[in-house]
Design a protein around this motif. Structure first.
Motif, PDB file in Angstrom:
ATOM      1  N   GLY A 239       0.771  -1.058   0.004  1.00  0.00           N
ATOM      2  CA  GLY A 239      -0.009  -0.040   0.105  1.00  0.00           C
ATOM      3  C   GLY A 239       0.741   1.270  -0.093  1.00  0.00           C
ATOM      4  O   GLY A 239       0.303   2.420  -0.018  1.00  0.00           O
ATOM      5  N   LEU A 240       1.886   1.025  -0.074  1.00  0.00           N
ATOM      6  CA  LEU A 240       2.859   2.289   0.007  1.00  0.00           C
ATOM      7  C   LEU A 240       2.918   2.856  -1.571  1.00  0.00           C
ATOM      8  O   LEU A 240       2.651   2.115  -2.578  1.00  0.00           O
ATOM      9  N   ARG A 241       2.975   4.060  -1.856  1.00  0.00           N
ATOM     10  CA  ARG A 241       2.411   4.703  -2.924  1.00  0.00           C
ATOM     11  C   ARG A 241       3.600   4.903  -3.750  1.00  0.00           C
ATOM     12  O   ARG A 241       4.912   5.012  -3.532  1.00  0.00           O
ATOM     13  N   GLN A 242       3.509   5.196  -5.260  1.00  0.00           N
ATOM     14  CA  GLN A 242       4.189   5.426  -6.431  1.00  0.00           C
ATOM     15  C   GLN A 242       4.281   7.010  -6.270  1.00  0.00           C
ATOM     16  O   GLN A 242       3.401   7.567  -5.915  1.00  0.00           O
ATOM     17  N   ARG A 243       5.424   7.717  -6.848  1.00  0.00           N
ATOM     18  CA  ARG A 243       5.437   8.974  -6.927  1.00  0.00           C
ATOM     19  C   ARG A 243       5.570   9.148  -8.521  1.00  0.00           C
ATOM     20  O   ARG A 243       6.615   9.004  -8.941  1.00  0.00           O
ATOM     21  N   PHE A 244       4.600  10.023  -8.905  1.00  0.00           N
ATOM     22  CA  PHE A 244       4.579  10.089 -10.347  1.00  0.00           C
ATOM     23  C   PHE A 244       4.885  11.528 -10.895  1.00  0.00           C
ATOM     24  O   PHE A 244       5.335  11.778 -11.941  1.00  0.00           O
ATOM     25  N   VAL A 245       4.994  12.486  -9.896  1.00  0.00           N
ATOM     26  CA  VAL A 245       5.477  13.751 -10.257  1.00  0.00           C
ATOM     27  C   VAL A 245       6.420  14.434  -9.513  1.00  0.00           C
ATOM     28  O   VAL A 245       6.398  13.975  -8.410  1.00  0.00           O
ATOM     29  N   GLU A 246       7.222  15.248 -10.040  1.00  0.00           N
ATOM     30  CA  GLU A 246       8.188  16.259  -9.152  1.00  0.00           C
ATOM     31  C   GLU A 246       7.661  17.326  -8.400  1.00  0.00           C
ATOM     32  O   GLU A 246       7.683  17.425  -7.200  1.00  0.00           O
ATOM     33  N   ASP A 247       6.521  17.887  -9.221  1.00  0.00           N
ATOM     34  CA  ASP A 247       5.836  19.170  -8.843  1.00  0.00           C
ATOM     35  C   ASP A 247       4.173  18.858  -8.927  1.00  0.00           C
ATOM     36  O   ASP A 247       3.792  18.726  -9.995  1.00  0.00           O
ATOM     37  N   PRO A 248       3.677  18.768  -7.899  1.00  0.00           N
ATOM     38  CA  PRO A 248       2.006  18.472  -7.736  1.00  0.00           C
ATOM     39  C   PRO A 248       1.406  19.619  -8.426  1.00  0.00           C
ATOM     40  O   PRO A 248       0.107  19.557  -8.881  1.00  0.00           O
TER      41      PRO A 248
END
Length: 461
Positions: A239-248
């Protein structure tokens, strides 16, 4: 001129270097074809090291299990073995691959619903069983060899669900807390079973939900001790998340535009929902989520401290977090056209090969070797199936260069997670081949995943 809403994807340096090497990408396409899934085992090793570093910094006894279900790649499961991880398998096929990769049975955990044959195999090999139901426990008790010396029993985790806290999402998996006492009794009475610990898996990254589930699970641990059992593990799943963007910010701006009215941003007849909290808007790494969990408090004491004092070993089963940024998907542009009054780019790819049917890739692909200024207008991406629904993007994407026939588009952070769960061979198009790309001394080594096609080669960069 209509507004542009580009959604730039975060890129790992290895993926970035590969995409910047147009000749390497061209060679991969020429040798393995289009579409193509490329996985980066080195990124997975880096992710594993980062999560382990957090656990060690908090001095928490731990084991990290790679959830094999996220990808059938033999290169990734081999990397997990080399990194000293355990592996979580959900079928006999995954168990075969884990054993072939060098995992000893005591480093393997079996999760999910299990067939009678799978239960018997788990019991005979000595794989730890994460029991999903009382039915499974009964089967395990029947399959477990009796009269074995201590330490040879079948190790069992009770996967729990039905938590009282409203913070904890409901789940179809696990043994309801109302049945926990019956489960403990089954283990206590079975001569061939040994309670290794308790487990749960939450489909959320919210540390508060995980703390509440842990608190209720600790009550089951205490009840086990009262029955003379000696659990030593708490497994909090993945359930730990992926990080898709550097800047939201670009994602939030896009989400606000969608909320105001999709207009020209969405293909007619389709909906795209992108609230600001959507997973594609996440820019926080999995290490931060784990850190927040370990420092959250149970009765005014940090979780890490509670686990140490109770002499419990923390197991985690990250899948997507371990393979975050460990893959990309390449696809060739077949042609461009106008349809429904919109610009359409048709790819040698099917939608289910980059995203589940009910979801949408909400970061923009990259035109490999693209040159010139970004085009002012956005385009829609279409797949190759004879289905109106086979739109790779139901939303308008804003590319970094004009795509032409024969160009290659790269979908970042796709190939390592989810693709094996959703891909099909519809219309006779087989799932894309998969290759592992390893950067060694400035050179990419490509290894095909299919044993018959396995070979190594080097490309100078």
């Amino acid at each position: 001129m209509s507004a542009r809403y580009p959604l730039p994807a975060a890129r790992h340096p290895i993926a970035d270097r590969f995409l910047a090497d147009g000749a390497a990408v061209e060679e991969a396409i020429e040798r393995f074809g289009s579409p193509l899934h490329v996985v980066f085992p080195q990124v997975m090793a880096e992710n594993a090291a980062a999560l382990t570093h957090v656990l060690r910094r908090h001095a928490v006894p731990h084991e990290v299990f790679y959830a094999h279900k996220v990808n059938a790649s033999t290169a990734l499961v081999a990397e997990a073995a080399a990194a000293g991880l355990g592996v979580d398998v959900a079928s006999s096929a995954e168990l075969d691959r884990a054993l072939a990769a060098g995992f000893a049975p005591h480093r393997i955990e079996a999760t999910g619903p299990k067939s009678p044959a799978f239960v018997e195999r788990i019991a005979s090999l000595g794989v730890t069983a994460n029991a999903d139901d009382l039915w499974e426990l009964d089967r395990l008790a029947a399959a477990a060899p009796s009269g074995q010396p201590s330490g040879s029993n079948v190790q069992v985790l009770l996967r729990l669900s039905g938590f009282a806290s409203p913070m904890v999402p409901h789940s179809r998996f696990g043994i309801d807390l109302a049945d926990a006492d019956a489960a403990l009794e089954t283990v206590r009475r079975a001569p061939g079973l040994e309670l290794r610990g308790v487990a749960f898996h939450l489909d959320t990254a919210d540390p508060a939900a995980r703390v509440d589930a842990l608190t209720e699970s600790m009550a089951v641990v205490a009840a086990a001790y009262r029955k003379g059992l000696r659990p030593s593990v708490v497994d909090i799943g993945g359930g730990l998340r992926q990080r898709f963007v550097e800047d939201p910010e670009p994602f939030q701006r896009y989400a606000q535009a969608l909320a105001a009215g999709p207009g020209e941003l969405v293909w007619p007849g389709h909906d795209v929902v992108a609230p600001a909290a959507h997973k594609y808007g996440n820019h926080r790494p999995a290490t931060e989520v784990l850190e927040r969990f370990l420092t959250a408090e149970i009765e005014r004491r940090p979780v890490a401290e509670v686990l140490r004092e109770c002499m419990l070993t923390l197991w985690i089963e990250p899948g997507k977090a371990l393979v975050d940024h460990a893959g990309i998907t390449l696809a060739s542009v077949l042609y461009r056209k106008r349809a429904a009054g919109r610009d359409l780019v048709v790819l040698d790819l099917s939608r289910n090969q980059v995203t589940p049917a009910d979801q949408e890739v909400l970061v923009d692909p990259v035109v490999v070797d693209g040159r010139g200024d970004p085009p002012e207008k956005g385009v829609f991406l279409a797949g190759r199936l004879c289905l109106e629904s086979d739109l790779i993007s139901r939303r308008k994407v804003f590319l970094d260069a004009e795509p032409d026939s024969g160009d290659v588009l790269a979908f970042v952070n796709t190939a390592a997670y989810q693709m094996d769960l959703s891909a099909s061979a519809a219309a006779g198009h087989p799932p894309p081949p998969k290759v592992a790309a390893v950067l060694d001394g400035g050179r990419f080594t490509f290894t095909a995943e299919t044993p018959a096609d396995t070979f190594d080669d080097h490309h100078g960069s």
